[in-house]
Scaffold this motif. Sequence first.
Motif, PDB file in Angstrom:
ATOM      1  N   GLY A 110       0.802  -1.210   0.000  1.00  0.00           N
ATOM      2  CA  GLY A 110       0.000   0.000   0.000  1.00  0.00           C
ATOM      3  C   GLY A 110       0.836   1.261   0.000  1.00  0.00           C
ATOM      4  O   GLY A 110       0.369   2.337   0.349  1.00  0.00           O
ATOM      5  N   ALA A 111       2.098   1.134  -0.389  1.00  0.00           N
ATOM      6  CA  ALA A 111       3.029   2.252  -0.307  1.00  0.00           C
ATOM      7  C   ALA A 111       3.067   3.101  -1.569  1.00  0.00           C
ATOM      8  O   ALA A 111       3.873   4.008  -1.675  1.00  0.00           O
ATOM      9  CB  ALA A 111       4.434   1.732   0.010  1.00  0.00           C
ATOM     10  N   CYS A 112       2.184   2.825  -2.508  1.00  0.00           N
ATOM     11  CA  CYS A 112       2.171   3.638  -3.731  1.00  0.00           C
ATOM     12  C   CYS A 112       1.281   4.871  -3.526  1.00  0.00           C
ATOM     13  O   CYS A 112       0.533   4.968  -2.555  1.00  0.00           O
ATOM     14  CB  CYS A 112       1.716   2.811  -4.928  1.00  0.00           C
ATOM     15  SG  CYS A 112       0.172   1.956  -4.708  1.00  0.00           S
ATOM     16  N   MET A 113       1.381   5.793  -4.456  1.00  0.00           N
ATOM     17  CA  MET A 113       0.631   7.037  -4.347  1.00  0.00           C
ATOM     18  C   MET A 113      -0.871   6.792  -4.456  1.00  0.00           C
ATOM     19  O   MET A 113      -1.308   5.841  -5.113  1.00  0.00           O
ATOM     20  CB  MET A 113       1.068   8.007  -5.446  1.00  0.00           C
ATOM     21  CG  MET A 113       2.522   8.438  -5.329  1.00  0.00           C
ATOM     22  SD  MET A 113       2.996   9.627  -6.595  1.00  0.00           S
ATOM     23  CE  MET A 113       2.831   8.654  -8.079  1.00  0.00           C
ATOM     24  N   THR A 114      -1.635   7.637  -3.828  1.00  0.00           N
ATOM     25  CA  THR A 114      -3.088   7.527  -3.849  1.00  0.00           C
ATOM     26  C   THR A 114      -3.621   7.498  -5.271  1.00  0.00           C
ATOM     27  O   THR A 114      -4.518   6.709  -5.594  1.00  0.00           O
ATOM     28  CB  THR A 114      -3.726   8.688  -3.069  1.00  0.00           C
ATOM     29  OG1 THR A 114      -3.256   8.641  -1.720  1.00  0.00           O
ATOM     30  CG2 THR A 114      -5.242   8.613  -3.082  1.00  0.00           C
ATOM     31  N   LYS A 117      -3.384   4.078  -6.688  1.00  0.00           N
ATOM     32  CA  LYS A 117      -4.396   3.178  -6.127  1.00  0.00           C
ATOM     33  C   LYS A 117      -5.767   3.453  -6.736  1.00  0.00           C
ATOM     34  O   LYS A 117      -6.517   2.515  -7.037  1.00  0.00           O
ATOM     35  CB  LYS A 117      -4.465   3.344  -4.607  1.00  0.00           C
ATOM     36  CG  LYS A 117      -3.230   2.868  -3.881  1.00  0.00           C
ATOM     37  CD  LYS A 117      -3.370   3.158  -2.399  1.00  0.00           C
ATOM     38  CE  LYS A 117      -2.050   3.044  -1.696  1.00  0.00           C
ATOM     39  NZ  LYS A 117      -2.113   3.488  -0.309  1.00  0.00           N
ATOM     40  N   VAL A 118      -6.092   4.719  -6.917  1.00  0.00           N
ATOM     41  CA  VAL A 118      -7.378   5.080  -7.517  1.00  0.00           C
ATOM     42  C   VAL A 118      -7.478   4.515  -8.932  1.00  0.00           C
ATOM     43  O   VAL A 118      -8.489   3.929  -9.315  1.00  0.00           O
ATOM     44  CB  VAL A 118      -7.583   6.615  -7.508  1.00  0.00           C
ATOM     45  CG1 VAL A 118      -8.772   7.024  -8.372  1.00  0.00           C
ATOM     46  CG2 VAL A 118      -7.758   7.124  -6.082  1.00  0.00           C
ATOM     47  N   GLU A 119      -6.429   4.670  -9.710  1.00  0.00           N
ATOM     48  CA  GLU A 119      -6.438   4.152 -11.081  1.00  0.00           C
ATOM     49  C   GLU A 119      -6.516   2.627 -11.091  1.00  0.00           C
ATOM     50  O   GLU A 119      -7.232   2.035 -11.905  1.00  0.00           O
ATOM     51  CB  GLU A 119      -5.211   4.631 -11.861  1.00  0.00           C
ATOM     52  CG  GLU A 119      -5.185   4.199 -13.307  1.00  0.00           C
ATOM     53  CD  GLU A 119      -6.414   4.616 -14.108  1.00  0.00           C
ATOM     54  OE1 GLU A 119      -6.788   3.865 -15.032  1.00  0.00           O
ATOM     55  OE2 GLU A 119      -7.019   5.672 -13.818  1.00  0.00           O
ATOM     56  N   GLU A 120      -5.791   1.986 -10.193  1.00  0.00           N
ATOM     57  CA  GLU A 120      -5.853   0.526 -10.105  1.00  0.00           C
ATOM     58  C   GLU A 120      -7.282   0.078  -9.758  1.00  0.00           C
ATOM     59  O   GLU A 120      -7.804  -0.877 -10.340  1.00  0.00           O
ATOM     60  CB  GLU A 120      -4.861   0.001  -9.065  1.00  0.00           C
ATOM     61  CG  GLU A 120      -4.790  -1.516  -9.010  1.00  0.00           C
ATOM     62  CD  GLU A 120      -3.759  -2.023  -8.010  1.00  0.00           C
ATOM     63  OE1 GLU A 120      -3.557  -3.264  -7.995  1.00  0.00           O
ATOM     64  OE2 GLU A 120      -3.168  -1.236  -7.245  1.00  0.00           O
ATOM     65  N   ALA A 121      -7.911   0.770  -8.820  1.00  0.00           N
ATOM     66  CA  ALA A 121      -9.285   0.447  -8.447  1.00  0.00           C
ATOM     67  C   ALA A 121     -10.230   0.638  -9.635  1.00  0.00           C
ATOM     68  O   ALA A 121     -11.094  -0.209  -9.890  1.00  0.00           O
ATOM     69  CB  ALA A 121      -9.736   1.311  -7.273  1.00  0.00           C
ATOM     70  N   ARG A 122     -10.064   1.718 -10.376  1.00  0.00           N
ATOM     71  CA  ARG A 122     -10.889   1.951 -11.565  1.00  0.00           C
ATOM     72  C   ARG A 122     -10.748   0.817 -12.573  1.00  0.00           C
ATOM     73  O   ARG A 122     -11.728   0.338 -13.151  1.00  0.00           O
ATOM     74  CB  ARG A 122     -10.509   3.279 -12.221  1.00  0.00           C
ATOM     75  CG  ARG A 122     -11.051   4.486 -11.534  1.00  0.00           C
ATOM     76  CD  ARG A 122     -10.791   5.748 -12.343  1.00  0.00           C
ATOM     77  NE  ARG A 122     -11.310   6.881 -11.626  1.00  0.00           N
ATOM     78  CZ  ARG A 122     -10.644   8.001 -11.416  1.00  0.00           C
ATOM     79  NH1 ARG A 122      -9.422   8.159 -11.882  1.00  0.00           N
ATOM     80  NH2 ARG A 122     -11.200   8.994 -10.743  1.00  0.00           N
ATOM     81  N   GLN A 123      -9.511   0.408 -12.810  1.00  0.00           N
ATOM     82  CA  GLN A 123      -9.278  -0.658 -13.774  1.00  0.00           C
ATOM     83  C   GLN A 123      -9.871  -1.989 -13.288  1.00  0.00           C
ATOM     84  O   GLN A 123     -10.398  -2.767 -14.081  1.00  0.00           O
ATOM     85  CB  GLN A 123      -7.795  -0.785 -14.073  1.00  0.00           C
ATOM     86  CG  GLN A 123      -7.287   0.385 -14.888  1.00  0.00           C
ATOM     87  CD  GLN A 123      -5.846   0.220 -15.338  1.00  0.00           C
ATOM     88  OE1 GLN A 123      -5.337  -0.900 -15.441  1.00  0.00           O
ATOM     89  NE2 GLN A 123      -5.193   1.333 -15.614  1.00  0.00           N
ATOM     90  N   CYS A 124      -9.789  -2.242 -11.993  1.00  0.00           N
ATOM     91  CA  CYS A 124     -10.373  -3.473 -11.434  1.00  0.00           C
ATOM     92  C   CYS A 124     -11.887  -3.477 -11.630  1.00  0.00           C
ATOM     93  O   CYS A 124     -12.474  -4.501 -12.013  1.00  0.00           O
ATOM     94  CB  CYS A 124     -10.039  -3.601  -9.954  1.00  0.00           C
ATOM     95  SG  CYS A 124      -8.319  -4.044  -9.645  1.00  0.00           S
ATOM     96  N   ILE A 125     -12.515  -2.342 -11.374  1.00  0.00           N
ATOM     97  CA  ILE A 125     -13.966  -2.240 -11.544  1.00  0.00           C
ATOM     98  C   ILE A 125     -14.326  -2.452 -13.010  1.00  0.00           C
ATOM     99  O   ILE A 125     -15.265  -3.189 -13.333  1.00  0.00           O
ATOM    100  CB  ILE A 125     -14.491  -0.899 -11.002  1.00  0.00           C
ATOM    101  CG1 ILE A 125     -14.345  -0.866  -9.482  1.00  0.00           C
ATOM    102  CG2 ILE A 125     -15.936  -0.656 -11.429  1.00  0.00           C
ATOM    103  CD1 ILE A 125     -14.524   0.504  -8.861  1.00  0.00           C
ATOM    104  N   SER A 126     -13.576  -1.840 -13.903  1.00  0.00           N
ATOM    105  CA  SER A 126     -13.823  -2.012 -15.349  1.00  0.00           C
ATOM    106  C   SER A 126     -13.654  -3.472 -15.785  1.00  0.00           C
ATOM    107  O   SER A 126     -14.334  -3.930 -16.699  1.00  0.00           O
ATOM    108  CB  SER A 126     -12.871  -1.148 -16.175  1.00  0.00           C
ATOM    109  OG  SER A 126     -13.155   0.207 -15.972  1.00  0.00           O
TER     110      SER A 126
END
Length: 129
Positions: A110-114, A117-126
Amino acid sequence: SGTAPTTLKYFNMSSQEQPIDRTIIEANLHRYIDHTCLKPDARPDDIIRLIDEAKRHGFKAVCINSSYIEFANKTMMDGSEELEEDLGQKAAHCEEEPLLLCATVGFPLGACMTEVKVEEARQCISAGA
């Protein structure tokens, strides 16, 4: 006396004590379990096995690394009809409460920039999480 009580107590967010029927918890415990495979060397066959086990036991979700979300989503869609034929009544229960797909974001540190993480979450949802 050595027997477990049939009623448990818990505290909700407002700190009011409320009784819970233990038999309800025991009968539905599988619906609270997220079946997980987060090992860094997970392979597609590990994900297929995880999904199969989760469906067979009626678990709530499978939790995997984000890189496998699209694969897992496709696997869950492709294999659902055969599994329902194999499992009969248990599969019908799973159909009422479908298996969820859960992704980790920024895992394991969890040490990456917010923003990452937001972009990763968006891609997971997609991809189907």
